[in-house]
Design a protein around this motif. Sequence first.
Motif, PDB file in Angstrom:
ATOM      1  N   TYR A  40       0.840  -1.197   0.000  1.00 61.36           N
ATOM      2  CA  TYR A  40       0.000   0.000   0.000  1.00 61.36           C
ATOM      3  C   TYR A  40       0.869   1.240   0.000  1.00 61.36           C
ATOM      4  O   TYR A  40       1.859   1.305   0.736  1.00 61.36           O
ATOM      5  CB  TYR A  40      -0.877  -0.018   1.261  1.00 61.36           C
ATOM      6  CG  TYR A  40      -1.780   1.179   1.422  1.00 61.36           C
ATOM      7  CD1 TYR A  40      -2.979   1.263   0.740  1.00 61.36           C
ATOM      8  CD2 TYR A  40      -1.430   2.216   2.273  1.00 61.36           C
ATOM      9  CE1 TYR A  40      -3.823   2.357   0.903  1.00 61.36           C
ATOM     10  CE2 TYR A  40      -2.266   3.309   2.438  1.00 61.36           C
ATOM     11  CZ  TYR A  40      -3.460   3.372   1.757  1.00 61.36           C
ATOM     12  OH  TYR A  40      -4.286   4.449   1.918  1.00 61.36           O
ATOM     13  N   THR A  41       0.491   2.211  -0.821  1.00 61.52           N
ATOM     14  CA  THR A  41       1.155   3.513  -0.824  1.00 61.52           C
ATOM     15  C   THR A  41       0.081   4.579  -0.982  1.00 61.52           C
ATOM     16  O   THR A  41      -0.756   4.480  -1.868  1.00 61.52           O
ATOM     17  CB  THR A  41       2.149   3.636  -1.991  1.00 61.52           C
ATOM     18  OG1 THR A  41       3.135   2.623  -1.873  1.00 61.52           O
ATOM     19  CG2 THR A  41       2.830   4.984  -1.995  1.00 61.52           C
ATOM     20  N   GLN A  46       4.216   4.313   3.154  1.00 58.37           N
ATOM     21  CA  GLN A  46       4.555   3.083   2.431  1.00 58.37           C
ATOM     22  C   GLN A  46       4.352   1.904   3.381  1.00 58.37           C
ATOM     23  O   GLN A  46       4.867   1.921   4.506  1.00 58.37           O
ATOM     24  CB  GLN A  46       6.012   3.086   1.989  1.00 58.37           C
ATOM     25  CG  GLN A  46       6.393   4.182   1.045  1.00 58.37           C
ATOM     26  CD  GLN A  46       7.900   4.190   0.800  1.00 58.37           C
ATOM     27  OE1 GLN A  46       8.628   3.309   1.227  1.00 58.37           O
ATOM     28  NE2 GLN A  46       8.360   5.215   0.108  1.00 58.37           N
ATOM     29  N   VAL A  47       3.630   0.891   2.925  1.00 58.66           N
ATOM     30  CA  VAL A  47       3.406  -0.316   3.713  1.00 58.66           C
ATOM     31  C   VAL A  47       3.751  -1.502   2.828  1.00 58.66           C
ATOM     32  O   VAL A  47       3.356  -1.541   1.655  1.00 58.66           O
ATOM     33  CB  VAL A  47       1.942  -0.411   4.192  1.00 58.66           C
ATOM     34  CG1 VAL A  47       1.710  -1.702   4.964  1.00 58.66           C
ATOM     35  CG2 VAL A  47       1.569   0.799   5.031  1.00 58.66           C
ATOM     36  N   GLY A  48       4.486  -2.463   3.377  1.00 59.21           N
ATOM     37  CA  GLY A  48       4.854  -3.608   2.566  1.00 59.21           C
ATOM     38  C   GLY A  48       5.456  -4.726   3.381  1.00 59.21           C
ATOM     39  O   GLY A  48       5.435  -4.721   4.613  1.00 59.21           O
ATOM     40  N   VAL A  49       5.989  -5.680   2.646  1.00 57.45           N
ATOM     41  CA  VAL A  49       6.691  -6.828   3.227  1.00 57.45           C
ATOM     42  C   VAL A  49       8.113  -6.785   2.690  1.00 57.45           C
ATOM     43  O   VAL A  49       8.331  -6.549   1.501  1.00 57.45           O
ATOM     44  CB  VAL A  49       6.010  -8.154   2.828  1.00 57.45           C
ATOM     45  CG1 VAL A  49       6.755  -9.337   3.419  1.00 57.45           C
ATOM     46  CG2 VAL A  49       4.546  -8.163   3.264  1.00 57.45           C
ATOM     47  N   TRP A  50       9.078  -6.994   3.570  1.00 60.82           N
ATOM     48  CA  TRP A  50      10.490  -6.923   3.220  1.00 60.82           C
ATOM     49  C   TRP A  50      11.183  -8.148   3.779  1.00 60.82           C
ATOM     50  O   TRP A  50      10.825  -8.635   4.856  1.00 60.82           O
ATOM     51  CB  TRP A  50      11.069  -5.654   3.832  1.00 60.82           C
ATOM     52  CG  TRP A  50      12.523  -5.387   3.612  1.00 60.82           C
ATOM     53  CD1 TRP A  50      13.093  -4.775   2.544  1.00 60.82           C
ATOM     54  CD2 TRP A  50      13.597  -5.667   4.519  1.00 60.82           C
ATOM     55  NE1 TRP A  50      14.452  -4.651   2.728  1.00 60.82           N
ATOM     56  CE2 TRP A  50      14.786  -5.198   3.945  1.00 60.82           C
ATOM     57  CE3 TRP A  50      13.665  -6.273   5.779  1.00 60.82           C
ATOM     58  CZ2 TRP A  50      16.025  -5.319   4.564  1.00 60.82           C
ATOM     59  CZ3 TRP A  50      14.894  -6.399   6.398  1.00 60.82           C
ATOM     60  CH2 TRP A  50      16.063  -5.921   5.777  1.00 60.82           C
ATOM     61  N   TYR A 113       6.202  -3.786   7.230  1.00 60.94           N
ATOM     62  CA  TYR A 113       6.681  -2.464   7.631  1.00 60.94           C
ATOM     63  C   TYR A 113       5.710  -1.368   7.224  1.00 60.94           C
ATOM     64  O   TYR A 113       4.905  -1.520   6.315  1.00 60.94           O
ATOM     65  CB  TYR A 113       8.049  -2.179   7.015  1.00 60.94           C
ATOM     66  CG  TYR A 113       8.016  -2.068   5.503  1.00 60.94           C
ATOM     67  CD1 TYR A 113       7.698  -0.866   4.877  1.00 60.94           C
ATOM     68  CD2 TYR A 113       8.275  -3.170   4.696  1.00 60.94           C
ATOM     69  CE1 TYR A 113       7.641  -0.756   3.497  1.00 60.94           C
ATOM     70  CE2 TYR A 113       8.218  -3.076   3.319  1.00 60.94           C
ATOM     71  CZ  TYR A 113       7.899  -1.881   2.730  1.00 60.94           C
ATOM     72  OH  TYR A 113       7.832  -1.777   1.361  1.00 60.94           O
ATOM     73  N   ALA A 114       5.830  -0.252   7.936  1.00 55.21           N
ATOM     74  CA  ALA A 114       5.164   0.999   7.558  1.00 55.21           C
ATOM     75  C   ALA A 114       6.198   2.094   7.705  1.00 55.21           C
ATOM     76  O   ALA A 114       6.819   2.240   8.772  1.00 55.21           O
ATOM     77  CB  ALA A 114       3.956   1.276   8.446  1.00 55.21           C
ATOM     78  N   ILE A 115       6.419   2.848   6.638  1.00 58.84           N
ATOM     79  CA  ILE A 115       7.402   3.927   6.630  1.00 58.84           C
ATOM     80  C   ILE A 115       6.665   5.254   6.429  1.00 58.84           C
ATOM     81  O   ILE A 115       5.844   5.378   5.521  1.00 58.84           O
ATOM     82  CB  ILE A 115       8.443   3.731   5.504  1.00 58.84           C
ATOM     83  CG1 ILE A 115       9.234   2.442   5.739  1.00 58.84           C
ATOM     84  CG2 ILE A 115       9.366   4.952   5.414  1.00 58.84           C
ATOM     85  CD1 ILE A 115      10.167   2.089   4.596  1.00 58.84           C
ATOM     86  N   VAL A 116       6.990   6.203   7.306  1.00 65.19           N
ATOM     87  CA  VAL A 116       6.365   7.530   7.253  1.00 65.19           C
ATOM     88  C   VAL A 116       7.472   8.576   7.204  1.00 65.19           C
ATOM     89  O   VAL A 116       8.391   8.553   8.035  1.00 65.19           O
ATOM     90  CB  VAL A 116       5.489   7.770   8.496  1.00 65.19           C
ATOM     91  CG1 VAL A 116       4.856   9.149   8.472  1.00 65.19           C
ATOM     92  CG2 VAL A 116       4.441   6.676   8.616  1.00 65.19           C
ATOM     93  N   PRO A 117       7.413   9.510   6.250  1.00 61.92           N
ATOM     94  CA  PRO A 117       8.411  10.567   6.227  1.00 61.92           C
ATOM     95  C   PRO A 117       8.213  11.508   7.416  1.00 61.92           C
ATOM     96  O   PRO A 117       7.093  11.727   7.873  1.00 61.92           O
ATOM     97  CB  PRO A 117       8.172  11.292   4.908  1.00 61.92           C
ATOM     98  CG  PRO A 117       6.827  10.878   4.455  1.00 61.92           C
ATOM     99  CD  PRO A 117       6.465   9.617   5.145  1.00 61.92           C
TER     100      PRO A 117
END
Length: 119
Positions: A40-41, A46-50, A113-117
């Motif tokens: 998801y973006t 940004q949300v994903g699998v790593w 993960y979820a990444i936020v600026p």
Amino acid sequence: MSVVVAGISVPDPLGISLTAVGPKPNTLEGNPIESVHEIYTEDALQVGVWEITPGSFTTVKDGISELMHFISGSGTIVGNDGTTTVIAPGVVLITPDGWSGTWHISETARKVYAIVPTR
């Protein structure tokens, strides 16, 4: 597709395939290869699998904060402040903007993960 949990191969709970993006930059030991699947973006979220294969590497969170929930694998993450997190299924870690440290992956690790600026 399956993941390894505590040394046992089990069906991938998300039923997805990851795309290899290549060797991990800043590698210190081994040949860690990272793979990702963006779920998801929206705007800057940004949300994903790593996933990362065994090896050691450094990383810096510059301008972002990240929430991680490990679903498989093992190793340790050592922040430059000395804080150590043991990677195992179920472990949650938040790395704020400015965080830096070294990852030591002993068994291929996978996280959501979820990444936020932050800037």
